[in-house]
Design a protein around this motif. Structure first.
Motif, PDB file in Angstrom:
ATOM      1  N   ARG A 133       0.831  -1.213   0.000  1.00 27.57           N
ATOM      2  CA  ARG A 133       0.000   0.000   0.000  1.00 27.57           C
ATOM      3  C   ARG A 133       0.862   1.259   0.000  1.00 27.57           C
ATOM      4  NH1 ARG A 133      -5.315   1.160   0.885  1.00 27.57           N
ATOM      5  NH2 ARG A 133      -5.818   3.136   1.900  1.00 27.57           N
ATOM      6  N   ARG A 228     -11.228   1.232  -9.906  1.00 24.45           N
ATOM      7  CA  ARG A 228     -10.745   2.600  -9.693  1.00 24.45           C
ATOM      8  C   ARG A 228     -11.395   3.569 -10.657  1.00 24.45           C
ATOM      9  NH1 ARG A 228      -4.269   1.262  -9.201  1.00 24.45           N
ATOM     10  NH2 ARG A 228      -4.223   0.787  -6.951  1.00 24.45           N
ATOM     11  N   GLY A 231     -14.653   5.082  -9.738  1.00 21.23           N
ATOM     12  CA  GLY A 231     -14.671   6.077  -8.674  1.00 21.23           C
ATOM     13  C   GLY A 231     -14.659   5.500  -7.271  1.00 21.23           C
ATOM     14  N   MET A 232     -14.381   4.204  -7.125  1.00 23.26           N
ATOM     15  CA  MET A 232     -14.322   3.608  -5.793  1.00 23.26           C
ATOM     16  C   MET A 232     -13.094   4.115  -5.045  1.00 23.26           C
ATOM     17  SD  MET A 232     -15.464  -0.341  -6.433  1.00 23.26           S
ATOM     18  CE  MET A 232     -17.066  -0.747  -7.165  1.00 23.26           C
ATOM     19  N   SER A 233     -13.224   4.171  -3.726  1.00 26.00           N
ATOM     20  CA  SER A 233     -12.118   4.657  -2.909  1.00 26.00           C
ATOM     21  C   SER A 233     -10.956   3.670  -2.958  1.00 26.00           C
ATOM     22  CB  SER A 233     -12.572   4.838  -1.456  1.00 26.00           C
ATOM     23  OG  SER A 233     -12.925   3.586  -0.883  1.00 26.00           O
ATOM     24  N   SER A 234      -9.757   4.172  -2.689  1.00 26.19           N
ATOM     25  CA  SER A 234      -8.573   3.312  -2.726  1.00 26.19           C
ATOM     26  C   SER A 234      -8.651   2.207  -1.678  1.00 26.19           C
ATOM     27  CB  SER A 234      -7.318   4.159  -2.502  1.00 26.19           C
ATOM     28  OG  SER A 234      -7.376   4.837  -1.254  1.00 26.19           O
ATOM     29  N   ARG A 235      -9.267   2.496  -0.522  1.00 23.34           N
ATOM     30  CA  ARG A 235      -9.404   1.466   0.514  1.00 23.34           C
ATOM     31  C   ARG A 235     -10.323   0.344   0.050  1.00 23.34           C
ATOM     32  NH1 ARG A 235     -10.584   3.251   6.587  1.00 23.34           N
ATOM     33  NH2 ARG A 235      -8.469   4.022   6.214  1.00 23.34           N
ATOM     34  N   THR A 236     -11.436   0.708  -0.585  1.00 18.94           N
ATOM     35  CA  THR A 236     -12.361  -0.312  -1.085  1.00 18.94           C
ATOM     36  C   THR A 236     -11.705  -1.166  -2.155  1.00 18.94           C
ATOM     37  OG1 THR A 236     -14.248   1.123  -0.627  1.00 18.94           O
ATOM     38  CG2 THR A 236     -14.602  -0.703  -2.167  1.00 18.94           C
ATOM     39  N   VAL A 237     -10.999  -0.514  -3.071  1.00 21.71           N
ATOM     40  CA  VAL A 237     -10.314  -1.250  -4.130  1.00 21.71           C
ATOM     41  C   VAL A 237      -9.253  -2.186  -3.535  1.00 21.71           C
ATOM     42  CG1 VAL A 237      -8.775  -1.007  -6.109  1.00 21.71           C
ATOM     43  CG2 VAL A 237     -10.741   0.516  -5.861  1.00 21.71           C
TER      44      VAL A 237
END
Length: 325
Positions: A133, A228, A231-237
């Motif tokens: 990460r 991505r 528009g999903m958040s980086s944490r969700t991805v």
């Protein structure tokens, strides 16, 4: 899923039969006369003949193997008395039933192996994913460098150093020992925490590097880039899409590492004087106690094969395509 597990169980049964046949041949057919190991130094021909009769060594090798395997399922009768199933015979060194001795030592080994696995999976996967990460940043470089250093360490080298520093000099921990978890959970945990950490050092370093590379590879997959783009958040991805895919190769390697884990547990037991299967196996080899050595080998092989089936089931649960293979 059921058909997948049935195929795995049938394959495991074949593997165990092959292992039992090979080990029996090596221990009871290849030696010139296994009865000499039980007879001792002052062995007479009459005593040797009695041992041959009591152990069934006067029969053809295939008959001996059949009786050995039948004893595991139905039990056998020896000169020492009846041996109920599962019967692996009696120890040459102590005269105790092999199975009872294994059952008595097994809780120590399984506690050490499971605890060590929990430590290196939690720490290794956690640091690896954090390094992925934070790829290219300072924390990534620190974890990657530390994993390279720790992977070169050995249990028999680290163990005495940890004992001297944390137990004898600083006094932060007591002497490692095994206490049954049913009697004292706190004593069980404190008695094994140092062996767990020492056992997990090499594996933690390996899983840190492996989980980091697997996660970085998953982050480059098309479905992750699509998530991505939506528009999903980086944490969700990271946790919903990349994390699950990165576990597939790790679970596979974990199944392969089970043998190494038990080997490491054996060295750890000897290092910290823990009365487990590893210590039992080493002492049995030193004393040329063939029934005990063979019993420990077959028991460990069975446990490893069954655990690999569990790993395969987890693998199939994560990736349904595996069930069709």
């Amino acid at each position: 899923m059921l058909r997948f597990l049935i195929r795995r169980f049938l394959g495991a049964l074949v593997i165990l039969l092959v292992i039992s046949a090979v080990t029996f041949f090596l221990f009871f057919a290849a030696p010139r006369d296994p009865a000499l190991l039980s007879c001792g130094k002052n062995c007479t021909p009459d005593a040797l003949a009695i041992i041959h009769k009591n152990l069934g060594l006067d029969k053809p090798i295939p008959v001996q193997y059949w009786e050995f395997m039948s004893g595991i399922v139905t039990g056998r009768d020896f000169a020492q008395g009846p041996c109920p199933a599962p019967c692996f015979g009696y120890s040459f060194a102590t005269g105790d039933p092999v199975w009872d001795t294994i059952v008595d030592r097994f809780p120590t080994t399984i506690s050490l192996a499971v605890g060590g696995a929990a430590v290196f999976l939690f720490v290794g996967l956690g640091t690896g994913m954090l390094a992925a990460r934070k790829q290219g940043k300072a924390i990534d470089k620190v974890f990657s460098s530390a994993s390279l250093v720790l992977s070169s360490m050995q249990i028999y080298f680290v163990g005495p150093i940890v004992l001297a520093l944390l137990v004898y000099n600083l006094g932060w921990f007591g002497q490692p020992k095994y206490v049954p978890i049913t009697e004292d959970p706190g004593g069980w945990f404190l008695g094994l925490i140092i062996p767990w950490c020492v056992l997990s050092i090499i594996f933690t370093a390996q899983y840190t590097r492996m989980s980091r590379s697997s996660m970085i590879e998953q982050l480059q997959e098309e479905h992750v880039r699509t998530a991505r783009a939506k528009g999903m958040s980086s944490r969700t991805v990271f946790f919903r899409y990349a994390w699950r895919g990165s576990l597939i190769p790790i679970i596979t390697i974990f199944g392969i590492d089970l043998g190494s884990l038990f080997g490491g547990a054996m060295i750890t037991e000897k290092t910290f004087a823990l009365p487990g299967l590893g210590t039992l196996a080493v002492n049995s080899v030193v004393n040329t106690d063939l029934p005990m050595v063979m019993g420990v080998m077959l028991f460990a092989a069975t446990f490893i094969v069954l655990f690999n089936i569990i790993v395969d089931a987890c693998y199939a649960f994560i990736d349904p395509r595996v069930r069709l293979s």
